[in-house]
Design an enzyme around this catalytic site. Structure first.
Site, mmCIF file in Angstrom:
data_model
loop_
_atom_site.group_PDB
_atom_site.id
_atom_site.type_symbol
_atom_site.label_atom_id
_atom_site.label_comp_id
_atom_site.label_asym_id
_atom_site.label_seq_id
_atom_site.Cartn_x
_atom_site.Cartn_y
_atom_site.Cartn_z
ATOM 1 C CB SER A 1 -133.717 40.613 14.635
ATOM 2 O OG SER A 1 -132.707 39.701 15.020
ATOM 3 C CD GLU A 2 -132.517 35.437 12.251
ATOM 4 O OE1 GLU A 2 -131.485 34.806 12.001
ATOM 5 O OE2 GLU A 2 -132.758 36.552 11.752
ATOM 6 C CG ASN A 3 -133.493 38.213 18.248
ATOM 7 O OD1 ASN A 3 -133.495 38.779 17.165
ATOM 8 N ND2 ASN A 3 -133.193 38.838 19.377
ATOM 9 N N GLY A 4 -137.029 37.813 17.216
ATOM 10 C CA GLY A 4 -138.317 38.359 17.627
ATOM 11 C C GLY A 4 -138.367 39.853 17.819
ATOM 12 C CB SER B 1 -139.658 35.729 14.640
ATOM 13 O OG SER B 1 -138.612 36.204 13.823
#
Length: 217
Positions: free
Chosen positions: A45-48, A87
């Site tokens: 997930s691109e929030n890390g 990320s």
């Protein structure tokens, strides 16, 4: 027709052993619930977050563990957390094998519009722009038509684009379609759905070759 879980379940069949997969918000987040137990997949997930698992059961949520859509999630053994710079280095560096996104519109040439919601204030397209610009394998999970019954598979997108010529495959509540040669190629039908129904719901060019099988989900 399929419901949202049915779409996610069909897309889960596209996930292969050893894949690193990014799940967009909406229907794509459900895919993690249907991946086969006998394969190893890392959901990013691109929030890390790397190593997302299925959604938590009610009462077992941890408000500090969320995906990019701010939904509570679970993590699998070995999961890791990191900052957005790391990320997006993973995304832009093409270390993600499969990206699964939702969309408002997809054009027959593979353009995608998935960030501007008509009539609503939207701050921006977020990580989707980086994902579609970097990924080689993009599957869109969406309803075939909007709430007014109008096709979302178009000759040309009417909404602002997120990416150009980037979508490879689409799974809707009616069908599985592949984009190539500036057309939607019909691969599978949802159970009980006819080719004529899919044709009527598709504004863009639809290519049908021979007998089209029903989805096996």
């Amino acid at each position: 027709m399929l419901d949202k879980n049915g779409i996610a379940k069909r897309i889960a069949k596209e996930v292969k052993n050893g894949y690193y997969v990014n799940l967009g918000i909406g229907i794509p987040t459900l895919v993690a619930n249907f991946v086969r137990d006998d394969i190893e997949v890392e959901f990013q997930s691109e929030n890390g977050v790397l190593g997302m698992g299925p959604f938590p059961f009610e009462g077992e949520e941890d408000a500090d563990i969320i995906n990019a859509g701010k939904q509570t999630i679970t993590t699998l053994p070995g999961a890791s957390f990191f900052d957005s710079a790391t990320s997006f280095s993973m995304i832009r560096g093409k270390h993600v094998h499969l990206t699964i996104l939702g969309a408002m519109e997809v054009a027959e040439n593979g353009d995608i519009a998935n960030w501007k919601i008509p009539g609503k204030m939207v701050k921006g397209m977020g990580g989707a722009m980086d994902l579609v610009a970097s990924a080689d394998n993009i599957i869109v999970a969406m309803m075939h038509t909007n709430k007014r019954g109008e096709s979302k598979l178009l000759k040309k997108c009417s909404l602002p684009l997120t990416g150009v010529g980037c979508v490879t495959k689409i799974v809707t509540n009616l069908a599985v379609l592949e984009i190539k040669d500036n057309a939607f190629h019909l691969l599978e039908r949802a159970p009980g759905v006819s080719v004529d129904e899919i044709q009527a719901a598709t504004e863009g060019t639809l290519v049908v070759n021979g007998e089209v099988p029903e989805m096996d989900i």
